[in-house]
Design an enzyme around this catalytic site. Sequence first.
Site, PDB file in Angstrom:
ATOM      1  CG  ASP A 348      -2.011   1.015   1.172  1.00 16.64           C
ATOM      2  OD1 ASP A 348      -2.175   1.628   0.115  1.00 16.64           O
ATOM      3  OD2 ASP A 348      -2.695   1.208   2.189  1.00 16.64           O
ATOM      4  CG  ASP A 657      -4.844  -0.280   5.988  1.00 14.97           C
ATOM      5  OD1 ASP A 657      -5.615  -0.777   5.139  1.00 14.97           O
ATOM      6  OD2 ASP A 657      -4.476   0.906   5.957  1.00 14.97           O
ATOM      7  CG  ASP A 661      -6.461  -4.407   2.592  1.00 18.55           C
ATOM      8  OD1 ASP A 661      -6.916  -4.317   1.438  1.00 18.55           O
ATOM      9  OD2 ASP A 661      -6.079  -3.437   3.257  1.00 18.55           O
TER      10      ASP A 661
END
Length: 943
Positions: A348, A657, A661
């Site tokens: 990310d 997070d 996910d």
Amino acid sequence: MAESASLAVTQADPTLIPAEQVALEAQVDPEIGLTAAEAAARLERYGPNQLTAGATEPAWKRMLKQFADPLVYLLLAAIAISLIAWAAEGAAGVPVDAIVIALIVIANAVIGFVQENKAEDAVAALADMTAAHSTVLRDGKLVDLESAGIVPGDILVLSEGDAVGADARLLTASSLRVQEASLTGESEAVTKDVAALTSQVQLGDRLNMVYKGTAVARGVGRAVVTGTGMDTEMGHIATLLDQTKGDKSPLELEIAKISKVLGLLVIVIAVVVMAAVALINGVRSVGDAVDILLMGVSLAVAAVPEGLPAILSLVLAIGVRMLAGRNAVMKDLHSVETLGAVSVICSDKTGTLTKNEMTLREIVTASGRVRLSGIGYEPTGEVRLVGRGEEVMAEVHRVIGAGVLANNAQLEHVGGQWQIQGDPTEAAFLVAERKIEGVGDLLAQYQRVGEAPFDSERKLMSVLGHNPELGMSHVFTKGAPDVLLERCVEEQVGGEAHALTDQRRAEISGQIVDLSEEGYRTLGVAWREAEDLDAEGGFDEESEHDLVWAGFVGIIDPPREEATAAIKDAHRAGIRTVMITGDHPVTAAKIASDLGIVEGDDHPRAVTGRELDALDDEGWRETVRTVSVYARVSPEHKLRIVDALQEQRQIVSMTGDGVNDAPALKSADIGIAMGITGTEVTKEAAEMILGDDNYSTIVAAVRQGRVIYDNIKKFIRYLLSSNMGEVATVFLGVVLGGVIGLADPGNPGATVVPLLATQILWINLVTDSGPALAMGVDPEIDDVMARKPRGFNDRIIDSHMWSRIIGIGLVMGIVNLVIYDLSLPGGLIGGLEHLAPAGQEFAVARTTVFTALVFMQLFNAINSRADVTSAFSHLFTNKWLWLSFAGVIVGQVLVVEVPALQQAFGTASLDLLHWAVAVGAGLVVLGYEEVVKLVRRASARRA
């Protein structure tokens, strides 16, 4: 004993009574929660919120398990045979062999017991590091604490991605859906409701309850805790956990297979050696038969590194603790194997590649823009106006006010510093509100009465705010600008709403792109009157329509300086970095360019989720193979990217997070959860938790993973090659000793046996534990980031390592045969036999071989520290290795020179020349390996 942790709340079934009554009987104010003092008292009274572990196995049982090994059974049988032979021959003197072997067996068991305990302690410490956390309301403030600290009556604050920490009765619920498969087996998330039930129902139908061990899939809510620890539904089935057995890792399976193959091979060799000795020397007494049997058994035991699994576990545990000290917490010891092989890091952007110091810097509205100074969460800075004054500020007040209302973060001044609780992007609005005068007046007019939580699929969040003075309600929405703009029909201009034309939509889209190209994360804000809505009638995302566009903001999150260097280091190591973000594609491309994710491309392409949806299977494969920047993607896209990379034989790590996910993290070879911003569900799905949410920590962990894997290879190569040297010494001495004319002076015509059973076991005891364990914590020698990741199917012991193991073993055996030849009369060389006292030639020769083999193994440990780098490089960087050497040498001197130990191990004192020969033998092994490494380095340069 702790009192039942469910009786404190209510004697009645909490599902059948109103939530307010449950809170009343629990003696807690839902708006304030328990006080810290009351929570501490209840924790003392009811005990920690933990499932009771199964009965701990007593130490004496764990000690006895150290003897539950086929090789130990062989030694115990050898002790019994030795005692029987001693008794049969008149029980004269002390049964030295039996006593020595018994002491060595006990010493090995103690070493194994200590190593196993240390590994278990390390695993327990890691479990503490990865303990689940929950948010509760205490003294009117949100508090993040370990779930073990939850007590009956606590007010749980639930949001998307949380692991539910205890059984609790819902007080409020907004679009709350909970995944309860762990309890009910139901795969679909359950929509929750606070209303009391009319009758008792099955667990899966208790819609007003949440349970320990389940996960919030969507929405928010609050609940009063009704049961903790073993008084939860999960506690009722906790016995099932004791029946769960973990699968062995690939490395464990490989080592187990090698040990079996090696064991069978050595048994064959031991039988051949025993048969050869029996045929050549003959068996004239029970004592001769026992000596031959003991030698064969000892050879088999010494050749198989039975302590390898324990050393492996301990080295992995130590390595994982070292990783934890660097903010990379591995949840499973054997994931370290995979970590070192990672070839693609899917990361990310926010907080991982960037600093996660979300600062709202730009506010763009219909009449102009406002720029705010200041960095981070300190609410100080200047407001600079660009545009038509009063109209711009009225629009800005609406943008920031709506952003603060549609917000679940907290900003607090604690210990002289401003700290946030919640999402950093939402916190950026709270900081901006404190910088802009007058926004607070707008906020004071509204009471928040409903919420449609953020959803990663629709990329929006909305709240319903009620203005009691006006008797009106409004919807306030914030989210991805391009998504939100599609739901707007009007635009805020000054104090009025104007129709949103196609031309104006295009202008706004252009402004969003312009700000994104400067590296800003953009977020749109909109609102509408809500005469059709009220809190009692329910409020959800269906209300996000016919909105008034208020404007959008630019939030800066500068790239981490260390991330650029880490990405470069990863590229050098053959590791590809893939950035996956929900941001605008232009922002994603700009950040990727700044970080150097795509080398040699100043304008990298960012593929969006919509573009991915339009691809066929072949297009997916080609895109995943070539593209390293993805924007505006959904969790389903992340999962498919991971799967596509794995189909291409890549070892993939994936960061995440949010709760959505979790599937991608679970599918990845190494799932990495954010330790600061990550949800509890994500942490449970991951193999590794980042303590600082920093990309450079991932790369550092991969480096450390490679070092740990290298160290495992080092001590495996050391143990196997050293043990091979013992086998070769005995085998060549027995088979070739007679051929070259060596003979026992005290027994003419008999072949020589270079080592006694007790000597073999001594070597195995002192060299297979300390040095091997010290090598397991060796610092980096070879540059582990200068090579590509190891292949998908690479074995830890490949053909190259086997050739090194066999080569070193043969060198040890040949050198010892030469030493034997030097030390005994006859043979091909001779020269040292006259130095031994009369009648002691054979004992001195055997002791010299015995001692030489010890030194060979010590020098072999130095060799094994690096595959191609010279042993003289980084020679003194591992103090533990040298301490272990000192212990081995002291022990060997005592065994050789102390009379009582001479009798026990069949040794004789050595003069300086024989000691020099023994040390010189070790130098021969060192020199041999130096030549091998020199050839390898030359080959690498030519390649």
